[in-house]
Write an enzyme that holds these catalytic residues in place. Structure first.
Site, PDB file in Angstrom:
ATOM      1  N   GLY A 103       0.788  -1.121  -0.258  1.00  0.00           N
ATOM      2  CA  GLY A 103       0.703   0.254   0.089  1.00  0.00           C
ATOM      3  C   GLY A 103       0.987   1.218  -0.584  1.00  0.00           C
ATOM      4  N   CYS A 104       0.150   2.585  -0.576  1.00  0.00           N
ATOM      5  CA  CYS A 104       1.036   3.649  -0.501  1.00  0.00           C
ATOM      6  C   CYS A 104       1.041   4.217   0.465  1.00  0.00           C
ATOM      7  CB  CYS A 104       0.477   5.092  -1.637  1.00  0.00           C
ATOM      8  SG  CYS A 104       0.740   3.224  -3.361  1.00  0.00           S
TER       9      CYS A 104
END
Ligand SMILES: Cc1cc2nc3c(=O)[nH]c(=O)nc-3n(C[C@H](O)[C@H](O)[C@H](O)COP(=O)(O)OP(=O)(O)OC[C@H]3O[C@@H](n4cnc5c(N)ncnc54)[C@H](O)[C@@H]3O)c2cc1C
Lengths: 105, 409
Positions: A103-104
């Site tokens: 995920g960012c």
């Protein structure tokens, strides 16, 4: 690290059930993981996405985002959600035997 | 003479300009900075404009005021980067050759990426607050709004300042309370993430705050289109959320010059070494701030920490030494939580935001992952620091490397 028997083969998985080493993956395992995720059959379109995920992982060390998946594989976003209900990026990664996409922040 | 060209005079570009100008030998180096606009916006201030806390005048200054004397500044659009030829083409046709290039062109919102978003209702019942126009429009709208369903939606990750959407709903809760109409407003936070934030511990804490403030969280929602006639957003899986006021964070992408130049990924972000900040493709190009494809947050504080690393590695590069300085993904964000309080998070690539204390010599300590008045003052102070220290490339009393001191595991 937990172990799991998938399609008759013992493999290492992480806490969330993603394969730790994508090289241990086989196509038979894909079908078994898919069924556990509620996808009964793997069509050519499923396999196209799964193979694309694996190629991306091999090249970049991480699975693609949905946008990248759509842009590079040519499969429309709508279809991606139909093929892998509940989240194509994560679900296809699980079935493709690669680690969960980062995920960012 | 060697040429250093800096593309973009926003937070990161201006900071690098000031840092490098003060250390490079002027007999040997000519520094040029390019930006399309003459006005510098303090973007963190956009958050406060809809609620009348800041006016547009509080967030602007001329870019030129932050350029050191003697550097060449050009106000023009960058048309193309030609990395194979080591040159830049500006829209006015001018060619800029370079020996070294720093790309700091940032990211911006792209509402046209989502069907139905940028249509006739854009800035009428659908607003962003990531641009000055959006923030001003919202401020006008909210003055006359009688209440209804306020839906905040994040289109897709990554976005710059990933905590800003949370701050917006926290402040909205406070503002509607102040206006005496909180009971007439439903606030919903609709996100593609599985929770309130990206990292598990912070996500749980922020999720609790949303609950306490009576803000409904709708996770795992990937927007496919906006139906602006029926006033609803629809996900790829046909889940629908109706709204009266839609506040959206549209898809964030790097500038189109990156795409035109064939230098970006699918979101026009430039592939960058996560530790050295060198371009993955070209040795004489460095990338900083929101323009990179790094998995760190896109934030001003991040650009600041990166600038220390970039300065060191740039000096190494021009002297042919190995690049030793390593960026660790450090980010430090003050989160406005309403009613004069704030929350602070501090984290990097490997360590998620943790609770505890954050020591800051002379000023701190601040509390991490907890709501305090002190953290609110940290946020207020940030604007002063931004204009007076950060942009000028001055040292701040905070390490570019994340420290574990004070944090509880
Ligand atoms: C609402 C909001 C709240 C925020 N809150 C915070 C916060 O609390 N704390 C924090 O640390 N950060 C915050 N940020 C993030 C912070 O503002 C950005 O991360 C930071 O400004 C990034 O700096 P940058 O230099 O990479 O990009 P920018 O500052 O955006 O600069 C990019 C520059 O490049 C120029 N440019 C781009 N393309 C071209 C072209 N083709 N030709 C010419 N010029 C070009 C642009 O005009 C611009 O001036 C917030 C942002 C927003 C929108």
């Amino acid at each position: 690290m937990p172990e799991k028997i998938i399609a008759g083969k013992t493999v290492n998985v992480d806490d969330e059930g993603y394969l730790v080493d994508y090289k241990e993956w086989t196509e038979e395992m894909a079908l078994e993981i898919a069924r556990a995720e509620g996808i009964e059959e793997l069509t050519d379109r499923h396999l196209l996405v799964i193979n694309f995920m694996r190629a991306e992982f091999e090249a970049n060390g991480t699975g693609p985002s949905i946008r990248r998946l759509n842009k590079k594989s040519g499969v429309p976003t709508k279809e991606l959600y139909q093929l892998f209900p509940g989240g194509p990026a994560k679900k296809a990664a699980r079935i493709a035997g690669i680690t969960k996409p980062q995920g960012c922040v | 003479m060697r040429n250093l060209v800096i593309l973009g005079a926003g937070t990161a570009g201006t900071m690098m300009l000031n840092k490098l100008d003060s250390i490079l030998d002027k007999e040997e180096w000519r520094i040029t900075i390019v930006d399309q606009y003459e006005t510098h916006y303090y973007q963190p201030g956009f958050l406060f404009i809809p609620f009348g806390i800041y006016t547009p005048r509080d967030v602007v200054n001329p870019k030129q005021d932050y350029f050191p004397p003697g550097v060449e500044s050009i106000f023009a659009q960058i048309e193309l980067i030609e990395p194979e030829k080591n040159q830049i083409i500006l829209s006015n046709g001018r060619l800029l050759p370079y020996d070294y290039l720093i790309i700091a062109t940032g990211t911006k919102i792209n509402p046209q990426e989502t069907e139905g978003m940028a249509g006739p209702e854009w800035h009428k019942s659908i607003f962003d607050f990531y641009t000055i126009e959006g923030a001003k429009g919202l401020s006008r709208f909210l003055k006359y709004w009688e209440g209804g369903r306020l839906v905040l939606n994040i289109t897709e990750m990554p976005i710059k300042c990933p905590v800003a959407p949370l701050e917006f709903v926290f402040l909205a809760d406070w503002w509607f309370t102040e206006q005496g109409i909180r009971d007439r407003v439903e606030i919903e936070f609709v996100t593609p993430l599985p929770g309130a934030f990206t990292k598990p511990r912070a996500s749980a804490v922020f999720g609790d705050f949303l609950g306490k403030k009576n803000i409904k969280l709708i996770p795992d929602f990937n927007i496919a289109r906006v139906d602006s006639e029926q006033k609803k957003i629809v996900s790829w899986e046909e889940q629908e959320v109706p709204y009266d006021l839609l506040v959206t964070i549209p898809t964030n992408m790097g500038d189109t010059v990156i795409e035109r130049s064939g230098m970006g990924d699918e979101l026009n972000f430039v592939p960058t070494d996560p530790h050295t900040l060198q371009s993955k493709q070209y040795e004489n190009i460095f990338v900083i701030g929101d323009a990179t494809d790094l998995p760190s947050s896109k934030a001003g504080s991040v650009a600041h920490f990166q600038s220390d690393i970039l300065q060191e590695n740039f000096l190494s590069a021009i002297e042919g030494r190995p690049l030793r300085a390593k960026y660790d993904g450090h980010a430090n964000c003050y989160i406005e939580s309403g009613f004069g309080k704030g929350i602070l998070i501090d984290f990097n690539y490997d360590t998620e935001p943790l609770p505890g204390k954050f020591p800051l010599p002379g000023i701190g300590p601040f509390s991490l992952l907890e709501e305090t008045r002190m953290n609110h003052y940290g946020k207020v102070m940030f604007r002063w620091m931004y204009w007076n220290l950060l942009l000028k490339g001055a040292e701040l009393p905070i390490e570019s490397e994340m420290l574990m001191a004070g944090k509880r595991l």
